[in-house]
Motif scaffolding. Structure first.
Motif, PDB file in Angstrom:
ATOM      1  N   SER A 192       2.252 -24.907   2.069  1.00  0.00           N
ATOM      2  CA  SER A 192       1.489 -23.666   1.896  1.00  0.00           C
ATOM      3  C   SER A 192       0.464 -23.800   0.787  1.00  0.00           C
ATOM      4  N   GLN A 193      -0.591 -23.037   0.935  1.00  0.00           N
ATOM      5  CA  GLN A 193      -1.642 -22.986  -0.094  1.00  0.00           C
ATOM      6  C   GLN A 193      -1.677 -21.629  -0.787  1.00  0.00           C
ATOM      7  N   TYR A 194      -1.268 -20.596  -0.051  1.00  0.00           N
ATOM      8  CA  TYR A 194      -1.420 -19.235  -0.593  1.00  0.00           C
ATOM      9  C   TYR A 194      -0.061 -18.643  -0.956  1.00  0.00           C
ATOM     10  N   PHE A 195       0.014 -18.122  -2.165  1.00  0.00           N
ATOM     11  CA  PHE A 195       1.273 -17.541  -2.666  1.00  0.00           C
ATOM     12  C   PHE A 195       0.965 -16.206  -3.346  1.00  0.00           C
ATOM     13  N   ARG A 196       1.966 -15.330  -3.301  1.00  0.00           N
ATOM     14  CA  ARG A 196       1.805 -14.053  -4.004  1.00  0.00           C
ATOM     15  C   ARG A 196       2.880 -13.975  -5.086  1.00  0.00           C
ATOM     16  N   VAL A 197       2.426 -13.866  -6.325  1.00  0.00           N
ATOM     17  CA  VAL A 197       3.346 -13.791  -7.466  1.00  0.00           C
ATOM     18  C   VAL A 197       3.533 -12.314  -7.826  1.00  0.00           C
ATOM     19  N   HIS A 198       4.775 -11.909  -7.927  1.00  0.00           N
ATOM     20  CA  HIS A 198       5.031 -10.537  -8.345  1.00  0.00           C
ATOM     21  C   HIS A 198       5.814 -10.562  -9.651  1.00  0.00           C
ATOM     22  N   THR A 199       5.288  -9.913 -10.676  1.00  0.00           N
ATOM     23  CA  THR A 199       6.029  -9.834 -11.936  1.00  0.00           C
ATOM     24  C   THR A 199       6.163  -8.371 -12.336  1.00  0.00           C
ATOM     25  N   GLU A 200       7.247  -8.124 -13.069  1.00  0.00           N
ATOM     26  CA  GLU A 200       7.533  -6.757 -13.478  1.00  0.00           C
ATOM     27  C   GLU A 200       8.102  -6.820 -14.892  1.00  0.00           C
ATOM     28  N   ALA A 201       7.559  -5.990 -15.779  1.00  0.00           N
ATOM     29  CA  ALA A 201       8.103  -5.920 -17.139  1.00  0.00           C
ATOM     30  C   ALA A 201       8.658  -4.524 -17.336  1.00  0.00           C
ATOM     31  N   GLU A 202       9.843  -4.444 -17.949  1.00  0.00           N
ATOM     32  CA  GLU A 202      10.486  -3.142 -18.090  1.00  0.00           C
ATOM     33  C   GLU A 202      11.130  -3.004 -19.462  1.00  0.00           C
ATOM     34  N   GLN A 203      10.975  -1.820 -20.026  1.00  0.00           N
ATOM     35  CA  GLN A 203      11.635  -1.517 -21.302  1.00  0.00           C
ATOM     36  C   GLN A 203      11.852  -0.010 -21.402  1.00  0.00           C
ATOM     37  N   ASP A 204      13.070   0.381 -21.734  1.00  0.00           N
ATOM     38  CA  ASP A 204      13.425   1.796 -21.902  1.00  0.00           C
ATOM     39  C   ASP A 204      12.975   2.663 -20.721  1.00  0.00           C
ATOM     40  N   GLY A 205      13.169   2.171 -19.526  1.00  0.00           N
ATOM     41  CA  GLY A 205      12.832   2.970 -18.345  1.00  0.00           C
ATOM     42  C   GLY A 205      11.369   2.919 -17.947  1.00  0.00           C
ATOM     43  N   ARG A 206      10.503   2.376 -18.810  1.00  0.00           N
ATOM     44  CA  ARG A 206       9.090   2.236 -18.427  1.00  0.00           C
ATOM     45  C   ARG A 206       8.895   0.865 -17.808  1.00  0.00           C
ATOM     46  N   ARG A 207       8.025   0.803 -16.773  1.00  0.00           N
ATOM     47  CA  ARG A 207       7.804  -0.499 -16.157  1.00  0.00           C
ATOM     48  C   ARG A 207       6.332  -0.683 -15.796  1.00  0.00           C
ATOM     49  N   LEU A 208       5.975  -1.953 -15.692  1.00  0.00           N
ATOM     50  CA  LEU A 208       4.621  -2.293 -15.282  1.00  0.00           C
ATOM     51  C   LEU A 208       4.714  -3.498 -14.364  1.00  0.00           C
ATOM     52  N   GLY A 209       4.070  -3.397 -13.198  1.00  0.00           N
ATOM     53  CA  GLY A 209       4.140  -4.483 -12.219  1.00  0.00           C
ATOM     54  C   GLY A 209       2.786  -5.133 -12.000  1.00  0.00           C
ATOM     55  N   LEU A 210       2.804  -6.425 -11.745  1.00  0.00           N
ATOM     56  CA  LEU A 210       1.571  -7.162 -11.439  1.00  0.00           C
ATOM     57  C   LEU A 210       1.762  -7.889 -10.116  1.00  0.00           C
ATOM     58  N   GLU A 211       0.704  -7.911  -9.321  1.00  0.00           N
ATOM     59  CA  GLU A 211       0.749  -8.699  -8.105  1.00  0.00           C
ATOM     60  C   GLU A 211      -0.450  -9.635  -8.121  1.00  0.00           C
ATOM     61  N   VAL A 212      -0.168 -10.928  -8.041  1.00  0.00           N
ATOM     62  CA  VAL A 212      -1.234 -11.915  -8.184  1.00  0.00           C
ATOM     63  C   VAL A 212      -1.227 -12.817  -6.950  1.00  0.00           C
ATOM     64  N   LEU A 213      -2.364 -12.817  -6.259  1.00  0.00           N
ATOM     65  CA  LEU A 213      -2.490 -13.700  -5.094  1.00  0.00           C
ATOM     66  C   LEU A 213      -3.193 -14.973  -5.547  1.00  0.00           C
TER      67      LEU A 213
END
Ligand SMILES: [Ca+2]
Ligand SMILES: [Ca+2]
Length: 425
Positions: A385-406
């Motif tokens: 494969s050449q194409y991948f999708r990276v998903h990351t998520e950071a969480e602290q005290d119930g707050r979260r932030l997600g990133l999706e990187v192709l």
């Protein structure tokens, strides 16, 4: 001498009253200005307001202790008091008696007291309001700082994931048993939890393959797209698939091209290029959110209950050849759709072989499929494969932030970013 003393005493008493009122006005002024001033000056102005308010109350109290209280005490001790009490006993109410004793002074004291009370109330209300404003601002600031920390953590996790993809020891084959495919979860010393997963985008069929015309003697992207929709329970996918093809292919010959979208209310543009995301596909005639929603497996009948979003993707790059699926990572439904619904034997062979170890060569299937079929399918199949999708998520005290990187990984392992999207929270 006595009258001069009484005169200057009255002056001091009046002066203190004026001083008390002016300092209180100063406090109101500072407290009122503070919320509208730059943040750097805000707390200073509130400090001034508190000093002035305190000074005003102190002067007022001092005045009461020095002048008003002695007067009351003296008045109570006066020998004529009893006589006056008896004399005025028949009169109703203490207020009436006092008013009769010192009518002008009583009115003046009452007025001053009310004024003081109003001013004290006003300054208290302003201070409370300002306190609430400062609290809200500080909460906003805190949330923004927390979001920045989460973004940094998610970004760092994404960077590590990209490195893991680049470090893949075997770039000639890709399977979900490889190191990059392992989901990770870590907690930083600051207590931020990061979760990372990497998905092979070529485990899915890229609908953007519809942008290029089918090559002679090969299976067409339209047939594959229609078969996938059928497996997802849509038994009349032809018109929708043709509309999607028209929307992204370069030419203007078709039933759903620029002319059709220009006449819509409101008019839309027909981009005639590969799509960048799911938002765009909803502009295509006949495509709705319902088709892209994940379907519950148990509600449909067996074999046609897949969800489209799990088996297709949109890789936003222009191309001259189709982007193939990776037979090591594709689902059974995707394999069935790409190889053809009449190729179950071939699909089963792929699934059996890859259970043992990742498939390294495509041509092992030329025998199973037969040479004609294999040639028709080959442009849509790969083992890496050449194409991948990276998903990351950071969480602290119930707050979260997600990133999706192709990302795209070249055959030399170099990884480049195609899309970087912060998920709405
Ligand atoms: Ca690999
Ligand atoms: Ca077109």
């Amino acid at each position: 001498m006595g009258s001069a003393f009484r005169g200057s005493r009255r002056k001091v008493r009046l002066l203190m009253l004026i001083a008390s009122i002016f300092t209180l006005l100063g406090a109101v002024l500072f407290a009122g200005l503070a919320p509208f001033s730059p943040q750097t000056q805000e707390s200073q102005l509130f400090r001034f307001a508190a000093y002035f308010g305190g000074a005003s109350v102190a002067i007022f109290l001092l005045r009461f202790l020095l002048f008003i209280l002695p007067d009351i005490v003296q008045n109570r001790r006066s020998p004529s008091r009893r006589m006056r009490r008896e004399e005025y006993a028949s009169h109703s109410g203490r207020r009436a008696r006092r008013a009769q004793r010192h009518p002008a002074q009583a009115t003046q004291s009452g007025g001053v007291l009310i004024l003081m009370l109003v001013l004290v109330g006003l300054i208290a209300a302003l201070l409370l309001q300002s306190h609430a404003l400062i609290r809200a601002r500080s909460n906003r600031q805190h949330a923004s700082q927390e979001r920045t920390r989460l973004r940094q953590a998610a970004t760092e996790a994404a960077r590590v994931a990209l490195q893991r993809l680049a470090d893949d020891e075997d770039l000639n084959v890709d399977a979900t048993s490889e190191t990059w495919a392992v989901k990770t979860e870590e907690e930083s010393p600051l207590g931020i939890v990061t979760r990372t997963s990497i998905r092979d985008e070529q485990a899915r069929f890229d609908l953007n393959n519809l942008a290029i015309p089918p090559a002679p003697g090969r299976r067409s992207s339209e047939d594959i797209a229609m078969d996938i929709q059928t497996l997802c329970g849509d038994f009349s996918p032809a018109i929708k698939t043709a509309a999607l093809r028209d929307f992204m292919d370069e030419d203007n010959s078709g039933a759903r091209e620029g002319d059709f979208y220009r006449k819509l209310q409101p008019p839309l543009a027909c981009p005639n290029r590969p799509l960048y995301g799911w938002g765009e596909i909803l502009n295509v005639d006949g495509w709705t959110e319902e088709q892209l929603a994940r379907r519950p497996r148990e509600d449909s009948f067996d074999g046609f209950d897949a969800s489209l979003v799990d088996h297709v993707t949109l890789i936003p790059v222009s191309r001259t050849r189709p982007i193939p699926i990776n037979i090591n990572t594709a689902t059974r439904e995707t394999l069935r759709a790409v190889m053809g619904m009449d190729q179950d034997a071939l699909v089963d062979t792929v699934l059996t072989l890859r259970e043992i170890r990742p498939i390294r060569q495509l041509d092992v299937f030329s025998v199973t499929a037969g040479p004609g079929t294999f040639d028709r399918l080959q442009p849509f199949l790969d083992v890496r494969s050449q194409y991948f999708r990276v998903h990351t998520e950071a969480e602290q005290d119930g707050r979260r932030l997600g990133l999706e990187v192709l990302v795209k990984r070249e055959s030399n392992g170099r990884v480049s970013i195609l899309q970087w999207v912060e998920e709405p929270t």
